[in-house]
Design a protein around this motif. Sequence first.
Motif, PDB file in Angstrom:
ATOM      1  N   MET A   1       0.963  -1.647   0.091  1.00  0.00           N
ATOM      2  CA  MET A   1       0.068   0.379  -0.228  1.00  0.00           C
ATOM      3  C   MET A   1       0.641   1.270   0.112  1.00  0.00           C
ATOM      4  O   MET A   1       2.081   1.471   0.615  1.00  0.00           O
ATOM      5  N   SER A   2       0.963   2.096  -0.218  1.00  0.00           N
ATOM      6  CA  SER A   2       1.177   3.552  -1.249  1.00  0.00           C
ATOM      7  C   SER A   2       0.560   4.518   0.552  1.00  0.00           C
ATOM      8  O   SER A   2      -0.211   4.755   0.409  1.00  0.00           O
ATOM      9  N   HIS A   3       2.026   5.195   0.558  1.00  0.00           N
ATOM     10  CA  HIS A   3       1.279   6.508   1.878  1.00  0.00           C
ATOM     11  C   HIS A   3       1.714   7.207   0.735  1.00  0.00           C
ATOM     12  O   HIS A   3       1.835   8.331   1.985  1.00  0.00           O
ATOM     13  N   VAL A   4       2.105   7.502  -0.528  1.00  0.00           N
ATOM     14  CA  VAL A   4       2.768   8.616  -1.367  1.00  0.00           C
ATOM     15  C   VAL A   4       1.270   9.654  -1.768  1.00  0.00           C
ATOM     16  O   VAL A   4       0.234   8.481  -2.023  1.00  0.00           O
ATOM     17  N   ALA A   5       0.608  10.434  -1.345  1.00  0.00           N
ATOM     18  CA  ALA A   5       0.236  11.337  -2.212  1.00  0.00           C
ATOM     19  C   ALA A   5       0.029  11.102  -3.207  1.00  0.00           C
ATOM     20  O   ALA A   5       1.265  11.371  -3.902  1.00  0.00           O
ATOM     21  N   HIS A   6      -0.514  10.975  -3.931  1.00  0.00           N
ATOM     22  CA  HIS A   6      -0.831  11.175  -5.153  1.00  0.00           C
ATOM     23  C   HIS A   6      -1.350  12.788  -6.395  1.00  0.00           C
ATOM     24  O   HIS A   6      -2.008  12.867  -6.374  1.00  0.00           O
ATOM     25  N   GLU A   7      -0.424  13.852  -6.005  1.00  0.00           N
ATOM     26  CA  GLU A   7      -1.044  15.042  -6.508  1.00  0.00           C
ATOM     27  C   GLU A   7      -1.233  15.131  -7.975  1.00  0.00           C
ATOM     28  O   GLU A   7      -0.738  14.925  -8.106  1.00  0.00           O
ATOM     29  N   LEU A   8      -1.434  16.261  -8.581  1.00  0.00           N
ATOM     30  CA  LEU A   8      -1.949  16.215 -10.352  1.00  0.00           C
ATOM     31  C   LEU A   8      -0.276  16.898 -10.584  1.00  0.00           C
ATOM     32  O   LEU A   8       0.537  16.372 -11.460  1.00  0.00           O
ATOM     33  N   HIS A   9       0.626  17.776  -9.921  1.00  0.00           N
ATOM     34  CA  HIS A   9       1.540  17.980 -10.277  1.00  0.00           C
ATOM     35  C   HIS A   9       2.591  16.555  -9.973  1.00  0.00           C
ATOM     36  O   HIS A   9       3.722  17.032 -10.455  1.00  0.00           O
ATOM     37  N   GLU A  10       2.441  15.620  -9.142  1.00  0.00           N
ATOM     38  CA  GLU A  10       3.378  15.062  -8.754  1.00  0.00           C
ATOM     39  C   GLU A  10       2.987  13.436 -10.173  1.00  0.00           C
ATOM     40  O   GLU A  10       4.076  13.271 -10.493  1.00  0.00           O
ATOM     41  N   GLU A  11       1.953  13.793 -10.437  1.00  0.00           N
ATOM     42  CA  GLU A  11       1.038  12.625 -11.937  1.00  0.00           C
ATOM     43  C   GLU A  11       1.736  13.411 -12.781  1.00  0.00           C
ATOM     44  O   GLU A  11       2.240  12.357 -13.849  1.00  0.00           O
ATOM     45  N   PHE A  12       1.378  14.403 -13.114  1.00  0.00           N
ATOM     46  CA  PHE A  12       1.677  15.109 -14.300  1.00  0.00           C
ATOM     47  C   PHE A  12       2.636  16.041 -14.298  1.00  0.00           C
ATOM     48  O   PHE A  12       2.591  17.166 -14.718  1.00  0.00           O
ATOM     49  N   PRO A  13       4.002  15.735 -13.833  1.00  0.00           N
ATOM     50  CA  PRO A  13       5.199  16.991 -13.752  1.00  0.00           C
ATOM     51  C   PRO A  13       5.186  17.697 -14.961  1.00  0.00           C
ATOM     52  O   PRO A  13       5.417  19.075 -15.037  1.00  0.00           O
TER      53      PRO A  13
END
Length: 81
Positions: A1-13
Amino acid sequence: MSHVAHELHEEFPEKAEAIHALKASNAHFARIAEEYHTLNRAIHRMETNVEPVDDATLEDLKKKRLALKDEIAGFLTEVNA
């Protein structure tokens, strides 16, 4: 299980400028980006047991987040087309 937030700027840098522009110019995109952000933060709290939840509920929310991410990716693809 991932505990990293999937923010849009991280998903699509590489799409940060396009995301910002679409939020400002497209009300539907702005709404789904905000919905993604809200859902993403809730999932992150659940994954880190700040807000415990059953596995089925968490999986349903992750599917909703993925559907929003797919819709956002579609917008970003259209911008570059």
